[in-house]
Design a protein around this motif. Sequence first.
Motif, PDB file in Angstrom:
ATOM      1  N   LEU A  57      62.155 -32.870 -29.213  1.00 57.66           N
ATOM      2  CA  LEU A  57      62.717 -34.167 -28.916  1.00 57.66           C
ATOM      3  C   LEU A  57      63.403 -34.203 -27.691  1.00 57.66           C
ATOM      4  O   LEU A  57      63.351 -35.151 -27.069  1.00 57.66           O
ATOM      5  N   LEU A  92      61.069 -34.455 -25.017  1.00 60.23           N
ATOM      6  CA  LEU A  92      60.370 -36.093 -25.038  1.00 60.23           C
ATOM      7  C   LEU A  92      61.675 -37.110 -24.495  1.00 60.23           C
ATOM      8  O   LEU A  92      61.159 -37.984 -23.677  1.00 60.23           O
ATOM      9  N   ALA A  93      62.612 -36.843 -24.965  1.00 60.31           N
ATOM     10  CA  ALA A  93      63.982 -37.882 -24.140  1.00 60.31           C
ATOM     11  C   ALA A  93      63.938 -37.706 -22.821  1.00 60.31           C
ATOM     12  O   ALA A  93      64.299 -38.532 -22.130  1.00 60.31           O
ATOM     13  N   LYS A 104      60.925 -39.271 -21.139  1.00 50.60           N
ATOM     14  CA  LYS A 104      61.071 -40.835 -20.801  1.00 50.60           C
ATOM     15  C   LYS A 104      62.261 -41.170 -20.021  1.00 50.60           C
ATOM     16  O   LYS A 104      61.975 -42.281 -19.139  1.00 50.60           O
ATOM     17  N   ALA A 148      69.104 -39.383 -23.351  1.00 50.39           N
ATOM     18  CA  ALA A 148      68.430 -39.794 -24.659  1.00 50.39           C
ATOM     19  C   ALA A 148      68.688 -41.298 -24.326  1.00 50.39           C
ATOM     20  O   ALA A 148      67.679 -42.186 -24.752  1.00 50.39           O
ATOM     21  N   ASN A 163      64.595 -45.541 -25.878  1.00 48.56           N
ATOM     22  CA  ASN A 163      63.996 -45.307 -27.278  1.00 48.56           C
ATOM     23  C   ASN A 163      65.096 -45.183 -28.390  1.00 48.56           C
ATOM     24  O   ASN A 163      65.785 -44.029 -28.320  1.00 48.56           O
ATOM     25  N   LEU A 223      64.864 -42.547 -31.110  1.00 55.01           N
ATOM     26  CA  LEU A 223      64.869 -40.983 -30.529  1.00 55.01           C
ATOM     27  C   LEU A 223      66.145 -40.721 -30.354  1.00 55.01           C
ATOM     28  O   LEU A 223      66.730 -39.611 -30.526  1.00 55.01           O
ATOM     29  N   LEU A 276      68.427 -37.963 -32.084  1.00 55.53           N
ATOM     30  CA  LEU A 276      69.061 -36.612 -31.092  1.00 55.53           C
ATOM     31  C   LEU A 276      70.382 -36.707 -31.341  1.00 55.53           C
ATOM     32  O   LEU A 276      70.971 -35.345 -31.610  1.00 55.53           O
TER      33      LEU A 276
END
Length: 250
Positions: free
Chosen positions: A121, A124-125, A128, A169, A174, A177, A181
């Motif tokens: 995660l 991914l954060a 993005k 984040a 998002n 997300l 987190l």
Amino acid sequence: MTKADEGAGPDPSAGPHQPRLTGKTEDAINRIQAMLLSGELGPGDRLPTERELSTRFWMSRNCVREAVRTLSSMGVLESRVGAGTYVTDLQPQVLLDGSSFVLELLRHRNVWEVMETRRVLDALAASKAAGRITAEQLSELRELMATMDSALDLDERIAADLAFHRLIADAGGNQVLAAVLRTVAGGTTAARKRRGLTDAHAMERMHAEHLLIYRALERGDADLAATAAAAHVAGVEAWLLDTDDSPADQ
């Protein structure tokens, strides 16, 4: 009819001496959820009274009451004294706050899986955020890194570390997300503190890892940002493997 039954809606499946089934409460929860999903109820709306829902759902008011209590504990509803029960703003962080207790239990029983999830995660954060982070947010990240480097108090450094990752984040845009987190990272505070007290080189490594993440974000390089963020969490996992203590105690 007893006083306890007065005002209760009909419950045809329950005999006079049959205990109330958990399934009834679950059904009431599902019915209220359907009202939310259909748009009949939205953020800030007042929930119909127990009596109204009892009649509508064809079940006892006790079942409706338990359903409302459950949804309130989940952050979906909130009771206001003298004003009734209302739908919350349904923001992801509010809804996920209730899962922090569950994650804390999981951290003690399945710490490696929790860390693996956080690694994925966080990557991914960061990925993005690389394409969306603003100059102002980058400036905030620099200030947080400076605090981590200069603060004498360990708790202050940990707070800055948490804020660093929270900001990344949030920058990704998002909300779900970011909320997940926050919940996952919140359960790692004890491990961060223990590492800071026992690992003499922890802060030096953290500085280098944070700097790499920052530079990737500054360049807008999503792949590098994801790799740097994953490597940062992997460093914590490696420390857990090397420590003599059980990971569940971290």
